[in-house]
Design an enzyme around this catalytic site. Structure first.
Site, PDB file in Angstrom:
ATOM      1  N   ASP A   1      15.789  37.242 -79.377  1.00 53.66           N
ATOM      2  CA  ASP A   1      15.071  37.314 -78.104  1.00 53.66           C
ATOM      3  C   ASP A   1      14.745  38.747 -77.716  1.00 53.66           C
ATOM      4  OD1 ASP A   1      18.070  37.000 -77.792  1.00 53.66           O
ATOM      5  OD2 ASP A   1      17.593  37.791 -75.811  1.00 53.66           O
ATOM      6  N   ASN A   2      15.239  39.715 -78.496  1.00 57.31           N
ATOM      7  CA  ASN A   2      14.905  41.123 -78.281  1.00 57.31           C
ATOM      8  C   ASN A   2      14.046  41.682 -79.417  1.00 57.31           C
ATOM      9  OD1 ASN A   2      16.454  41.126 -75.961  1.00 57.31           O
ATOM     10  ND2 ASN A   2      18.267  41.941 -76.965  1.00 57.31           N
TER      11      ASN A   2
ATOM     12  N   LYS B   1      11.052  43.928 -63.649  1.00 60.40           N
ATOM     13  CA  LYS B   1      12.393  43.570 -64.114  1.00 60.40           C
ATOM     14  C   LYS B   1      13.374  43.818 -62.976  1.00 60.40           C
ATOM     15  CE  LYS B   1      15.829  44.401 -67.727  1.00 60.40           C
ATOM     16  NZ  LYS B   1      16.131  45.123 -68.988  1.00 60.40           N
TER      17      LYS B   1
ATOM     18  N   ARG C   1      15.268  37.605 -65.108  1.00 62.59           N
ATOM     19  CA  ARG C   1      15.064  38.506 -63.968  1.00 62.59           C
ATOM     20  C   ARG C   1      13.762  39.292 -64.089  1.00 62.59           C
ATOM     21  NH1 ARG C   1      19.697  43.038 -65.295  1.00 62.59           N
ATOM     22  NH2 ARG C   1      19.367  43.118 -67.538  1.00 62.59           N
TER      23      ARG C   1
END
Length: 649
Positions: free
Chosen positions: A357-358, A184, A163
């Site tokens: 992924d963070n 975002k 997103r």
């Protein structure tokens, strides 16, 4: 002691050598504003597309024009291979309302004051404007990144910007710092999986405020430029909620998960291309990367001071452990993350979802979901109510980040382990020869484990440095670790005292008020909650006062060693401590109140007041609603302590 236990938890997980061998055989800144520069308009702000110019696009949409000509609903979730991004434009929005901007963010990007009032700015941050001309097919076309990730310790496959859509890169004309500007909540992308590509107002407010709050605390983080409400759009999470868009920016949005997906797919060529891009365009160049630490020097002296003068092709280290440029790139990423997690621990910030992924390749605090600052000091606290195993609790953050960095080491392992053969034509084109694999694996493992020791040393050195600052100390003494730091954390936990309130209140204590045992016991009360020590602590107030008084005696003696006993010096010490000990922290209960007032009551000024406090957390007052400021900075209500929330956003 608690502190030593926290440090020991940052253990170095072993490499998954079997997976590593199989792969081989298969082939985040604080900017100082320049007051002389008044800023540029959005139109005049220098823009670029370095990311999309240097890395491969989604083969289904190889050009901006091919994506733009496709119906917007045709760009739907699917697997994307051999690429690091997809060209995709934001979905159009109707009647957007700009709720707030980050004034520090505006300055750091290089935008002039008042630019947020322009129609061009408002349409850009709402997803209704891009800097690409469909007639000439020139300009910069938006994109969404492709990446994967390990989530809660399990491989999750392809993830990506589900997103988030990057609009362009901007360069501040004064500082020459380049940022990637991103929306975002801007709509579906090929990486949305089963989601709608939207963001709810609730989570958007949280990210908007905490991004700038962390920057205000000097903790490396991605940033937030603006918050836009989409009043005509509702999205369903646990309930039907209003949608919003956060315009955010970072020097890079690349993360460990970007490497994860390439390793999972055996794309060794793209791992090399990505690494070259990171070194040359995200970091300042190969020569800027840190060289190996001199093992002959005390680690405490080298942890935060290291050479950055190695030529690109220079090798360093003993035979069978030679470090090439990719080993130095790995070291740079590891050290950046060690510094950031040390700052999290020193200010008791918990991310809540530290998946790969963070985890940023620049060591930036990234992707804010169920985050929180610890209230009553509890090392096992996690703000994520779905984290039943406490994987991402406060005390586990250092070890979890290292776990993620080991995954990165496995992705880079072929390049690191190749040592002096990294540029051999046969190796580059054909991969690892069978007879070379054992040597390569051994070298990679040796280097990654060595860098792991550096991670621990850098983390500990930076954490210690920050804790000394927070306690008002100027000199380094080895005894501080046990006598002050560790004993303090044990006391805060035992008495269930608020972590950040403690340091701010300690800043205002005068040495003259700690001269006797009775004075110290009396002062101990300023650290307690309004209701006193919670009954759950199982400690009487008298015992609590005695314990805190004992610590205050050690602290005051240590302060005298550094500052002396002159009242003027004590006043200077107080000023210095207040510069690093915030009065305002965006706590969960405060954010919940702001969300309700904005979403349910239609208030707008409360958001602006909160942002002023977040951007300048060390002030005594902010010139807004005085009663509100003191309430937000005061004792946390019982029902607001240790709150948890979900990843739903």
């Amino acid at each position: 002691m608690l502190l030593r236990a926290l440090i020991q938890r940052a253990q170095i997980p072993s490499l998954e050598l079997a997976q590593m061998a199989a792969f081989f055989s298969n082939g985040a800144l604080n900017m100082a504003s320049n007051n002389a520069f008044e800023g540029a308009s959005l139109h005049d702000l220098p823009k670029s597309k370095v990311f999309t110019s240097n890395l491969p696009p989604d083969p289904q949409f190889k050009t901006p024009a091919s994506s733009h000509k496709a119906p917007r609903n045709y760009i739907r979730p699917r697997m994307v291979k051999g690429a690091l991004y997809t060209y995709v434009r934001p979905e159009k929005t109707e009647s957007p309302e700009l709720l707030g901007i980050g004034r520090s963010a505006m300055r750091d990007i290089g935008l002039k004051e008042g630019e947020e009032r322009s129609e061009e700015f408002r349409q850009l941050v709402a997803g209704n404007k891009i800097f690409w001309d469909e007639k000439t097919e020139e300009g910069i076309y938006p994109w969404a990144q492709c990446y994967g990730g390990w989530q809660f310790g399990s491989w999750a496959g392809q993830l990506g910007d589900g997103r988030a859509i990057s609009l362009f890169e901007s360069t501040n004309p004064s500082t020459q710092t380049r940022y990637e500007i991103q929306l975002k909540g801007a709509g579906k992308t090929p990486y949305s999986r089963f989601a709608d590509g939207k963001a709810v107002l609730r989570s958007s407010i949280r990210e908007f405020i905490v991004s700038e709050a962390l920057n205000g605390l000097h903790i490396p983080t991605t940033r937030a430029l603006s918050l836009t409400l989409l009043p005509k759009e509702k999205v369903r999470r646990e309930r039907l909620e209003p949608a919003a868009i956060v315009t955010r920016f970072a020097q890079s949005w690349l993360r460990i998960g970007t490497y994860d997906i390439l390793r999972a797919r055996g794309d060794r060529k793209l791992i090399r291309q990505l690494s070259d891009y990171v070194a040359e365009h995200v970091y300042p160049g190969w020569e800027s990367l840190p060289s190996a630490v001199d093992s002959a020097q005390p680690r405490s002296k080298t942890a935060l001071n290291i050479s950055h003068s190695m030529a690109k092709d220079e090798m360093q280290g003993a035979k069978d452990a030679e470090e090439n440029r990719y080993a130095r790139l790995y070291r740079a990423i590891v050290r950046k993350n060690a510094l950031t997690v040390a700052a999290w621990q020193a200010y008791a910030f918990t991310n809540g979802v530290l998946n790969t992924d963070n985890t940023s390749i620049l060591g930036l605090s990234l992707d804010f979901g169920p985050f929180a600052f610890v209230d009553n000091f509890d090392p096992s606290y996690t703000p994520n109510h779905d984290d039943h195993m406490l994987r991402y609790s406060y005390q586990n953050q250092p070890s979890v980040i290292w776990w993620n960095l080991v995954r990165l080491g496995e992705s880079l392992g072929e390049l690191i382990g190749s040592g002096p053969k990294v540029d051999d034509e046969t190796f580059v084109k054909e991969g690892v020869a069978e007879d070379f694999a054992p040597e390569l694996i051994k070298r990679a493992e040796t280097i990654i484990q060595k860098v792991g020791k550096e991670y621990k040393a850098v983390f500990l050195a930076e954490y210690t440095r920050l804790m000394r600052l927070r306690l008002g100390l100027k000199s380094e003494r080895e005894a501080d670790f046990e006598d002050l730091f560790s004993e303090l954390l044990d006391t805060l936990e035992a008495l269930e005292l608020d972590f950040n309130h403690f340091f701010r209140r300690l800043s205002s204590i005068k040495l003259a008020d700690l001269g006797t045992e009775n004075q110290r016991k009396d002062k101990a009360g300023i650290f307690f909650h309004k209701e006193g020590i919670p009954a759950t602590a199982g400690v009487s107030e008298e015992v609590g006062r005695e314990r805190m008084a004992s610590w205050l005696l050690r602290w005051s003696e240590r302060i005298k060693q550094d500052w002396g006993t002159n009242p003027r010096a004590d006043e200077e010490r107080e000023r210095e401590m207040k510069k690093v000990n915030p009065k305002f922290i965006p706590r969960s209960w405060v954010l919940d109140e702001i969300i309700k007032r904005v979403e349910q009551r239609g208030e707008r000024e409360v958001l602006r007041r909160a942002m002023r406090m977040a951007e300048s957390p060390f002030e005594d007052e902010w010139g807004g609603d005085g009663e509100e400021e003191e309430r937000w900075c005061g004792d946390v209500p019982r029902e607001g302590r240790g709150m948890q929330c979900s990843c739903s956003s």
